[in-house]
Design an enzyme around this catalytic site. Structure first.
Site, mmCIF file in Angstrom:
data_model
loop_
_atom_site.group_PDB
_atom_site.id
_atom_site.type_symbol
_atom_site.label_atom_id
_atom_site.label_comp_id
_atom_site.label_asym_id
_atom_site.label_seq_id
_atom_site.Cartn_x
_atom_site.Cartn_y
_atom_site.Cartn_z
ATOM 1 N N HIS A 1 14.289 31.492 51.982
ATOM 2 C CA HIS A 1 13.302 32.412 51.408
ATOM 3 C C HIS A 1 13.813 33.134 50.165
ATOM 4 O O HIS A 1 14.988 33.016 49.800
ATOM 5 C CB HIS A 1 12.847 33.429 52.472
ATOM 6 C CG HIS A 1 13.964 34.176 53.140
ATOM 7 N ND1 HIS A 1 14.636 35.197 52.535
ATOM 8 C CD2 HIS A 1 14.513 34.045 54.380
ATOM 9 C CE1 HIS A 1 15.553 35.672 53.366
ATOM 10 N NE2 HIS A 1 15.500 34.989 54.496
ATOM 11 N N CYS B 1 20.098 33.215 57.284
ATOM 12 C CA CYS B 1 19.085 32.586 56.450
ATOM 13 C C CYS B 1 19.659 32.165 55.096
ATOM 14 O O CYS B 1 20.711 32.649 54.682
ATOM 15 C CB CYS B 1 17.911 33.532 56.214
ATOM 16 S SG CYS B 1 16.735 33.534 57.570
#
Lengths: 263, 232
Positions: free
Chosen positions: A223, A239
């Protein structure tokens, strides 16, 4: 007498037509202009289109397939209804998208029932299992692959084996490492309440091996970020973070179902 | 439908792409009727193939769009059978047959898409439910699919207003008829069953077509999510 004259004219016209066709046939494509046609005989209507030359299916060495899970099922260790259960597979993801699995192979069991070998989104990471074909929907395919290099802190998207995108990334801190292994991209999320994830996030089948009690199972996303100054670096909970411009560029190039290698 | 699963169009056409095409050709009432019609039944196949009642209201573009959906279905069917390895495992004679038909159907899709331009719409999502993954089900379904396409083209071609488009569709129709005969030959069936092909009489292929010609809803893989649960 009149009838005889008419017959002569008709025969002459036929001869001219046959002769014309014969000339056309002998001279082939080098003859300019249309072949002569007997007067009064209509030409075929020219079709509005004609299909181009048929082309054989191209070899697709970089192609991979995925399939949506149609109904919740259990994945087994072998293509056999009596084989050990390795995971339960739901029809939807925690993000409420259709759950997809990466297709790795297929086989029929002794009764002729079809099974599909799939990559699973479970712990331990990179696990595979067999699902009955009847639990899956139609196949989708991609010719892309995303490779995340944890040492160089880069993400590279390949299409048909050639790099088409590269960006520096942030990955997990040493205490919350980004897991290594073979995974796939399984959904795309937008419109977040806050700026933490940037404008867009891809969900993957990878899961944190350290934050197992994280809400929704600790899945690893790819992201954007509201802290671009930290990139590249080991800055996340696992992440893969990118600058917002990079994640938007990636979103234009990377379809859902893309295999993901984290190495 | 002896012993075979009963499926309605609405069960498999979840994004209603096929219904939409039928509605364009026949009007809403007919589409409503088809919604409950049983896939594979003579009624449904005849309805799909039948020329629309109000032919004056049907444009050539609508007919071509309808044709494109079936060409896409066929092309995807052959392509998937090839990609999953079914075609590669067949004997050379059948392999050649499946490859040639796939090449033709993909060429048909390309040209109709080109003609329609933006009106071609998106490719539907297909779910062949494993039919492409065994030689037996693949070849048997191909017979039904090719027969169905012939009947569809026989039904719609006379309704086309543009003579040049009619000529083009006749070219497709005769090619599809050759495909149908070849497919029947491959499964050791009589290539030409009757002395005349009735566009509305498709009951002979309905059982084979059952639960194979599927247009499914595309998986939902993108969402607006205010608070995703990723580790961050």
């Amino acid at each position: 007498m009149r009838l005889r004259r008419l017959l002569v004219v008709a025969v002459a016209a036929l001869v001219a037509g046959v002769g014309g066709a014969a000339i056309g046939a002998h001279s082939g494509e080098s003859t300019p202009g249309p072949a002569p046609v007997a007067a009064g005989v209509p030409q075929p209507v020219a079709p509005a289109f004609t299909p181009g030359h048929p082309e054989p299916l191209r070899a697709a060495p970089y192609r991979s397939s995925y399939a949506p899970v149609r109904v919740a099922a259990v994945a087994r260790s072998a293509p056999d209804p009596g084989a050990r259960v390795v995971a339960r597979v739901d029809a939807t993801t925690p993000e409420d998208t259709t759950n997809i699995v990466l297709v790795l192979g297929r086989r029929a069991d002794r009764s002729g029932r079809l099974w599909v070998k799939v990559r699973l989104a479970t712990l331990p990471n990179s696990r595979t299992g067999w699902l009955p074909r009847s639990t899956l929907g139609g196949y989708g395919s991609v010719d892309t692959r995303l490779v995340v290099d944890l040492r160089r802190l880069t993400a590279t998207l390949m299409r048909r084996g050639r790099p088409i995108f590269r960006a520096r990334v942030g990955v997990g801190r040493p205490q919350w490492p980004t897991p290594r292994g073979e995974f796939y991209v399984r959904n795309r999320l937008t419109k977040f309440a806050g700026p933490t994830y940037g404008p867009l996030a891809f969900g993957t089948s990878a899961r944190s091996t350290h934050l197992t009690d994280w809400p929704d199972g600790g899945f690893i996303g790819i992201h954007g970020t509201d802290e671009p100054q930290l990139l590249p670096g080991r800055v996340s909970h696992g992440c893969i973070r990118m600058r917002n411009a990079d994640i938007l560029r990636l979103a234009r190039l990377m379809p859902i179902g893309t295999p993901l290698t984290i190495a | 439908m002896t012993g075979e699963p009963t499926l309605r169009l609405q069960d498999v056409d979840r994004d209603e792409a096929l219904l939409e095409a039928v509605a364009e050709l026949h009007g809403d009432t007919r589409a409503d009727f088809l919604r409950t019609a049983v896939i594979g039944s003579g009624v449904l196949l005849a309805a799909l193939a039948a020329p629309p009642a109000a032919s004056a209201a049907v444009s050539d573009t609508q007919i071509l769009t309808f044709g494109l959906r079936f060409e896409r279905l066929q092309a995807s069917f052959y392509t998937e059978a090839d990609r999953v390895g079914t075609v590669g495992k067949m004997d050379p004679r059948k392999q050649r047959w499946a490859e040639v038909l796939g090449e033709h159907e993909r060429a048909h899709v390309r040209i109709i898409k080109k003609i329609l331009g933006r009106k071609a719409g998106k490719r539907p999502f297909f779910d062949f439910h494993g039919v492409t993954e065994s030689e037996d089900s693949f070849t048997r379904t191909t017979v039904a699919m090719e027969d169905l396409t012939v009947a569809l083209l026989a039904g719609v071609t006379p309704r086309v207003h543009d003579r040049r488009l009619t000529a083009a569709l006749f070219g497709l129709l005769t090619t599809e008829a050759r495909h149908a005969a070849w497919a029947r030959n491959i499964v050791n069936s009589t290539p030409a069953v009757r002395s005349f092909d009735e566009p509305r009489s498709l009951s002979d292929v309905s059982r084979t077509v059952a639960h194979t010609h599927f247009i499914a809803a595309a998986p939902k893989m993108t969402r607006k999510r205010r608070k995703p649960g990723f580790t961050g």
